[in-house]
Scaffold this active site. Sequence first.
Site, PDB file in Angstrom:
ATOM      1  N   LYS A   1     -73.713 -61.632 -24.522  1.00  0.00           N
ATOM      2  CA  LYS A   1     -73.467 -62.892 -23.801  1.00  0.00           C
ATOM      3  C   LYS A   1     -74.599 -63.888 -24.047  1.00  0.00           C
TER       4      LYS A   1
ATOM      5  N   VAL B   1     -62.203 -56.683 -28.635  1.00  0.00           N
ATOM      6  CA  VAL B   1     -63.104 -57.543 -27.867  1.00  0.00           C
ATOM      7  C   VAL B   1     -64.415 -57.791 -28.625  1.00  0.00           C
ATOM      8  N   ILE B   2     -65.000 -56.719 -29.169  1.00  0.00           N
ATOM      9  CA  ILE B   2     -66.285 -56.880 -29.862  1.00  0.00           C
ATOM     10  C   ILE B   2     -66.101 -57.716 -31.127  1.00  0.00           C
TER      11      ILE B   2
ATOM     12  N   ASP C   1     -67.640 -45.034 -18.927  1.00  0.00           N
ATOM     13  CA  ASP C   1     -67.021 -44.949 -20.249  1.00  0.00           C
ATOM     14  C   ASP C   1     -66.689 -43.523 -20.673  1.00  0.00           C
TER      15      ASP C   1
ATOM     16  N   GLY D   1     -61.730 -54.712 -37.097  1.00  0.00           N
ATOM     17  CA  GLY D   1     -61.301 -54.612 -35.700  1.00  0.00           C
ATOM     18  C   GLY D   1     -61.308 -55.965 -35.016  1.00  0.00           C
TER      19      GLY D   1
ATOM     20  N   VAL E   1     -64.269 -50.781 -34.086  1.00  0.00           N
ATOM     21  CA  VAL E   1     -62.910 -50.235 -33.949  1.00  0.00           C
ATOM     22  C   VAL E   1     -62.776 -49.370 -32.694  1.00  0.00           C
TER      23      VAL E   1
ATOM     24  N   HIS F   1     -61.628 -80.577  -5.616  1.00  0.00           N
ATOM     25  CA  HIS F   1     -61.242 -81.486  -6.701  1.00  0.00           C
ATOM     26  C   HIS F   1     -62.453 -82.292  -7.146  1.00  0.00           C
TER      27      HIS F   1
ATOM     28  N   GLU G   1     -57.833 -56.522 -39.047  1.00  0.00           N
ATOM     29  CA  GLU G   1     -57.267 -55.783 -37.914  1.00  0.00           C
ATOM     30  C   GLU G   1     -56.096 -54.931 -38.404  1.00  0.00           C
TER      31      GLU G   1
ATOM     32  N   ALA H   1     -68.105 -52.491 -17.924  1.00  0.00           N
ATOM     33  CA  ALA H   1     -69.275 -52.242 -17.090  1.00  0.00           C
ATOM     34  C   ALA H   1     -68.923 -52.280 -15.604  1.00  0.00           C
TER      35      ALA H   1
HETATM   36  P1  FAD Z   1     -73.483 -46.673 -20.854  1.00  0.00           P
HETATM   37  O1  FAD Z   1     -73.781 -48.082 -20.546  1.00  0.00           O
HETATM   38  O2  FAD Z   1     -73.144 -46.322 -22.237  1.00  0.00           O
HETATM   39  O3  FAD Z   1     -74.746 -45.827 -20.370  1.00  0.00           O
HETATM   40  C1  FAD Z   1     -74.849 -44.457 -20.554  1.00  0.00           C
HETATM   41  C2  FAD Z   1     -76.316 -44.075 -20.551  1.00  0.00           C
HETATM   42  O4  FAD Z   1     -76.418 -42.670 -20.439  1.00  0.00           O
HETATM   43  C3  FAD Z   1     -77.053 -44.468 -21.830  1.00  0.00           C
HETATM   44  O5  FAD Z   1     -78.296 -45.026 -21.516  1.00  0.00           O
HETATM   45  C4  FAD Z   1     -77.214 -43.130 -22.551  1.00  0.00           C
HETATM   46  O6  FAD Z   1     -78.372 -43.102 -23.380  1.00  0.00           O
HETATM   47  C5  FAD Z   1     -77.381 -42.193 -21.371  1.00  0.00           C
HETATM   48  N1  FAD Z   1     -77.057 -40.796 -21.652  1.00  0.00           N
HETATM   49  C6  FAD Z   1     -75.949 -40.283 -22.241  1.00  0.00           C
HETATM   50  N2  FAD Z   1     -75.990 -38.931 -22.254  1.00  0.00           N
HETATM   51  C7  FAD Z   1     -77.149 -38.593 -21.673  1.00  0.00           C
HETATM   52  C8  FAD Z   1     -77.772 -37.340 -21.385  1.00  0.00           C
HETATM   53  N3  FAD Z   1     -77.172 -36.196 -21.688  1.00  0.00           N
HETATM   54  N4  FAD Z   1     -78.985 -37.361 -20.787  1.00  0.00           N
HETATM   55  C9  FAD Z   1     -79.586 -38.519 -20.465  1.00  0.00           C
HETATM   56  N5  FAD Z   1     -79.042 -39.725 -20.692  1.00  0.00           N
HETATM   57  C10 FAD Z   1     -77.840 -39.758 -21.277  1.00  0.00           C
HETATM   58  N6  FAD Z   1     -68.291 -54.477 -20.675  1.00  0.00           N
HETATM   59  C11 FAD Z   1     -68.042 -55.445 -19.773  1.00  0.00           C
HETATM   60  O7  FAD Z   1     -67.561 -55.147 -18.678  1.00  0.00           O
HETATM   61  N7  FAD Z   1     -68.320 -56.750 -20.057  1.00  0.00           N
HETATM   62  C12 FAD Z   1     -68.844 -57.136 -21.231  1.00  0.00           C
HETATM   63  O8  FAD Z   1     -69.079 -58.329 -21.457  1.00  0.00           O
HETATM   64  C13 FAD Z   1     -69.108 -56.139 -22.209  1.00  0.00           C
HETATM   65  N8  FAD Z   1     -69.640 -56.465 -23.395  1.00  0.00           N
HETATM   66  C14 FAD Z   1     -69.921 -55.480 -24.302  1.00  0.00           C
HETATM   67  C15 FAD Z   1     -70.440 -55.856 -25.530  1.00  0.00           C
HETATM   68  C16 FAD Z   1     -70.734 -54.895 -26.482  1.00  0.00           C
HETATM   69  C17 FAD Z   1     -71.307 -55.311 -27.815  1.00  0.00           C
HETATM   70  C18 FAD Z   1     -70.516 -53.519 -26.178  1.00  0.00           C
HETATM   71  C19 FAD Z   1     -70.865 -52.461 -27.169  1.00  0.00           C
HETATM   72  C20 FAD Z   1     -69.985 -53.143 -24.957  1.00  0.00           C
HETATM   73  C21 FAD Z   1     -69.668 -54.125 -24.010  1.00  0.00           C
HETATM   74  N9  FAD Z   1     -69.104 -53.801 -22.784  1.00  0.00           N
HETATM   75  C22 FAD Z   1     -68.818 -54.792 -21.874  1.00  0.00           C
HETATM   76  C23 FAD Z   1     -68.806 -52.406 -22.410  1.00  0.00           C
HETATM   77  C24 FAD Z   1     -69.912 -51.866 -21.489  1.00  0.00           C
HETATM   78  O9  FAD Z   1     -71.144 -51.945 -22.158  1.00  0.00           O
HETATM   79  C25 FAD Z   1     -69.610 -50.419 -21.109  1.00  0.00           C
HETATM   80  O10 FAD Z   1     -68.316 -50.330 -20.551  1.00  0.00           O
HETATM   81  C26 FAD Z   1     -70.618 -49.930 -20.062  1.00  0.00           C
HETATM   82  O11 FAD Z   1     -71.928 -49.991 -20.575  1.00  0.00           O
HETATM   83  C27 FAD Z   1     -70.313 -48.495 -19.640  1.00  0.00           C
HETATM   84  O12 FAD Z   1     -71.253 -48.065 -18.725  1.00  0.00           O
HETATM   85  P2  FAD Z   1     -71.662 -46.520 -18.554  1.00  0.00           P
HETATM   86  O13 FAD Z   1     -72.696 -46.495 -17.498  1.00  0.00           O
HETATM   87  O14 FAD Z   1     -70.446 -45.719 -18.405  1.00  0.00           O
HETATM   88  O15 FAD Z   1     -72.287 -46.103 -19.949  1.00  0.00           O
HETATM   89  P1  NAD Z   2     -61.324 -52.447 -28.926  1.00  0.00           P
HETATM   90  O1  NAD Z   2     -60.557 -51.258 -28.553  1.00  0.00           O
HETATM   91  O2  NAD Z   2     -61.364 -53.618 -28.003  1.00  0.00           O
HETATM   92  O3  NAD Z   2     -60.804 -53.024 -30.322  1.00  0.00           O
HETATM   93  C1  NAD Z   2     -60.776 -52.265 -31.497  1.00  0.00           C
HETATM   94  C2  NAD Z   2     -59.822 -52.916 -32.466  1.00  0.00           C
HETATM   95  O4  NAD Z   2     -59.987 -52.299 -33.713  1.00  0.00           O
HETATM   96  C3  NAD Z   2     -58.363 -52.749 -32.056  1.00  0.00           C
HETATM   97  O5  NAD Z   2     -57.712 -53.988 -32.121  1.00  0.00           O
HETATM   98  C4  NAD Z   2     -57.825 -51.748 -33.075  1.00  0.00           C
HETATM   99  O6  NAD Z   2     -56.472 -51.946 -33.378  1.00  0.00           O
HETATM  100  C5  NAD Z   2     -58.708 -52.056 -34.259  1.00  0.00           C
HETATM  101  N1  NAD Z   2     -58.846 -50.944 -35.205  1.00  0.00           N
HETATM  102  C6  NAD Z   2     -58.972 -49.622 -34.942  1.00  0.00           C
HETATM  103  N2  NAD Z   2     -59.122 -48.922 -36.089  1.00  0.00           N
HETATM  104  C7  NAD Z   2     -59.087 -49.815 -37.103  1.00  0.00           C
HETATM  105  C8  NAD Z   2     -59.194 -49.723 -38.498  1.00  0.00           C
HETATM  106  N3  NAD Z   2     -59.368 -48.542 -39.100  1.00  0.00           N
HETATM  107  N4  NAD Z   2     -59.112 -50.846 -39.238  1.00  0.00           N
HETATM  108  C9  NAD Z   2     -58.946 -52.060 -38.636  1.00  0.00           C
HETATM  109  N5  NAD Z   2     -58.834 -52.205 -37.301  1.00  0.00           N
HETATM  110  C10 NAD Z   2     -58.911 -51.111 -36.543  1.00  0.00           C
HETATM  111  O7  NAD Z   2     -62.796 -51.905 -29.260  1.00  0.00           O
HETATM  112  P2  NAD Z   2     -64.170 -52.669 -29.500  1.00  0.00           P
HETATM  113  O8  NAD Z   2     -63.937 -54.107 -29.791  1.00  0.00           O
HETATM  114  O9  NAD Z   2     -64.913 -51.829 -30.456  1.00  0.00           O
HETATM  115  O10 NAD Z   2     -64.846 -52.563 -28.088  1.00  0.00           O
HETATM  116  C11 NAD Z   2     -65.127 -51.275 -27.506  1.00  0.00           C
HETATM  117  C12 NAD Z   2     -65.059 -51.325 -26.015  1.00  0.00           C
HETATM  118  O11 NAD Z   2     -66.099 -52.121 -25.493  1.00  0.00           O
HETATM  119  C13 NAD Z   2     -63.749 -51.894 -25.536  1.00  0.00           C
HETATM  120  O12 NAD Z   2     -63.071 -50.903 -24.830  1.00  0.00           O
HETATM  121  C14 NAD Z   2     -64.102 -53.015 -24.645  1.00  0.00           C
HETATM  122  O13 NAD Z   2     -63.470 -52.915 -23.392  1.00  0.00           O
HETATM  123  C15 NAD Z   2     -65.610 -52.920 -24.453  1.00  0.00           C
HETATM  124  N6  NAD Z   2     -66.141 -54.296 -24.556  1.00  0.00           N
HETATM  125  C16 NAD Z   2     -65.846 -55.165 -23.554  1.00  0.00           C
HETATM  126  C17 NAD Z   2     -66.269 -56.470 -23.651  1.00  0.00           C
HETATM  127  C18 NAD Z   2     -65.931 -57.421 -22.557  1.00  0.00           C
HETATM  128  O14 NAD Z   2     -65.543 -56.962 -21.489  1.00  0.00           O
HETATM  129  N7  NAD Z   2     -66.050 -58.721 -22.764  1.00  0.00           N
HETATM  130  C19 NAD Z   2     -66.978 -56.905 -24.769  1.00  0.00           C
HETATM  131  C20 NAD Z   2     -67.220 -55.991 -25.767  1.00  0.00           C
HETATM  132  C21 NAD Z   2     -66.808 -54.679 -25.653  1.00  0.00           C
END
Ligand code: FAD
Ligand code: NAD
Length: 475
Positions: A58, A191-192, A319, A188, A277, A451, A211, A327
């Site tokens: 963000k 969202v990412i 997750d 892919g 993906v 408004h 995609e 999150a």
């Molecule tokens: P995580 O955030 O993955 O945290 C898990 C933690 O546990 C990590 O620190 C890991 O190292 C630790 N861990 C794992 N196993 C062990 C172990 N055995 N011992 C000790 N520590 C361990 N979601 C949104 O809602 N809004 C967004 O805008 C958004 N943007 C995103 C953008 C990107 C680029 C990505 C990759 C993801 C985004 N997400 C977004 C998804 C969001 O980041 C995840 O859904 C969220 O972080 C999940 O939270 P969690 O606590 O389940 O796991």
């Molecule tokens: P995603 O599931 O959102 O999208 C993956 C895309 O890749 C899909 O459209 C799928 O059809 C495509 N795909 C899969 N295999 C493929 C292949 N071999 N070739 C081409 N396309 C392929 O997954 P992501 O974008 O990696 O994000 C991962 C997770 O992180 C999501 O579940 C999302 O909720 C979370 N996230 C959330 C936010 C947000 O809330 N704004 C931002 C980033 C990530």
Amino acid sequence: MSRTFDVVVIGGGPGGYIAAIRASQHGLTVACIDEWKNRDDSHAFGGTCLNAGCIPSKALLESSELFHKAQHEFSAHGISTSEIKLDLARMQDRKAGIVKQLTGGIGALFKANKVEGLVGHGRLLAGRKVEFTSADGKVEVIEAKNIILAGGSTPIELKVAPFNGTTILDSWGALDIAEVPGTLGVVGAGVIGLELGSVWNRLGAKVTVLEAMDEFLFMADKELAKAAQRQFKKQKLDIKLGAKVTAAKAGKKGVTVSYEDKSGAQELVVDRLVVAVGRKPNSQGLFGDDAGIQVDQRGFIIVDDECRTGVAGVYAIGDCVRGPMLAHKASEEGVMAADLIAGEIAEVNYKVIPSVIYTSPEIAWVGQTEEQVKASGKTYKTGSFPFAASGRAKAMEQTAGMVKIISSSEDDEVLGVHIMGPMAGELISEAVLAMEFTASTEDIQRTIHAHPSLAEAIHEAALSVDNKALNALNK
Ligand code: FAD
Ligand code: NAD
């Protein structure tokens, strides 16, 4: 003698650290174990979200949007500028600073809430014991009355396009690129792919998104997905649907990506390739074989609606369990698990979890799409309002998009709200609250909206459900 806690949380992301804080608010003794490692080998709580996900993405989305606006939109406001220059190093530093402040803040919150933050690896053993291996390799067995597994997720790697950390990148690598690539491929259009593709597109890279599916944004309402696709096309984000990647080879000139589409075998050469993906649950190493934890075929820990695993006193959240990888979903499950451990009644309303894609315009929704409502057999009505008719959106020069509301014809209950437009990610909260309280469209119609505000578009869309829109033509 081994240390004993009321609750041990394994994982310090938005699921785990929030669960730990809530449990301590109940007066329970709590430890939160986390092993996250940054590229410089430093540790930080906050998991994917704060270190490599929501927050850094963000920060870059905001900076890159301002860069794009300064170049292309300021003139419409009568603001002329001399040459706009990009200082990517400074932009990246700002992002890193925000991440550092927020992850550091968790340490302060832990201290204030008396949560013991333990840096290292946690593994659930049989009999409610947790093996903790500290960062320096010391092993300790901790006893816990309750355990919350919050291991999160990691990016899925494609066998045909393995990450190499330099030219074939995962989402974390895509956030840290130090020089704007001339050309960027993204595998892919999820969202990412859309968010990070937008960042680098705005900063000047020529971005091509491949995609595999034929349908764009299959999880969103079709009408909105189509409108969004048109916007991305205007932004010159080249999204190729039905494109199946078969190989990616890194060479001196960048990455050669082979893919197949309707017309046959194709090739794309890009400076860098981001593979986004999807993500897979990080359940490996989180529990021993004899701990009794069950996982499904994809590695997600099996839990019930209250995030209970089959083992008494052991919960799993975020997750690493079923449901959207978001999150706020992880945090709410963390709160629920901690409240249940404390003996309170708690639940997560899985029907009203908002989704937001932080592109420009933003795309946000909650509840069912029109296609889902239709498939359910329910009779329904829809209403919509375009931001082109919103005074506030016009003042902002951001008129693309609309609000669409779907409600039941039987009792007028709001079943889904879909927004594409400025600040859609903020606007959706009104819809979430409305649906949390089982509101009808009439409830929204009778609610006074300031408004001029963007939220008036939600009001007008609700009015339009009954052909009563006041600032746009009705159906
Ligand atoms: P995580 O955030 O993955 O945290 C898990 C933690 O546990 C990590 O620190 C890991 O190292 C630790 N861990 C794992 N196993 C062990 C172990 N055995 N011992 C000790 N520590 C361990 N979601 C949104 O809602 N809004 C967004 O805008 C958004 N943007 C995103 C953008 C990107 C680029 C990505 C990759 C993801 C985004 N997400 C977004 C998804 C969001 O980041 C995840 O859904 C969220 O972080 C999940 O939270 P969690 O606590 O389940 O796991
Ligand atoms: P995603 O599931 O959102 O999208 C993956 C895309 O890749 C899909 O459209 C799928 O059809 C495509 N795909 C899969 N295999 C493929 C292949 N071999 N070739 C081409 N396309 C392929 O997954 P992501 O974008 O990696 O994000 C991962 C997770 O992180 C999501 O579940 C999302 O909720 C979370 N996230 C959330 C936010 C947000 O809330 N704004 C931002 C980033 C990530």
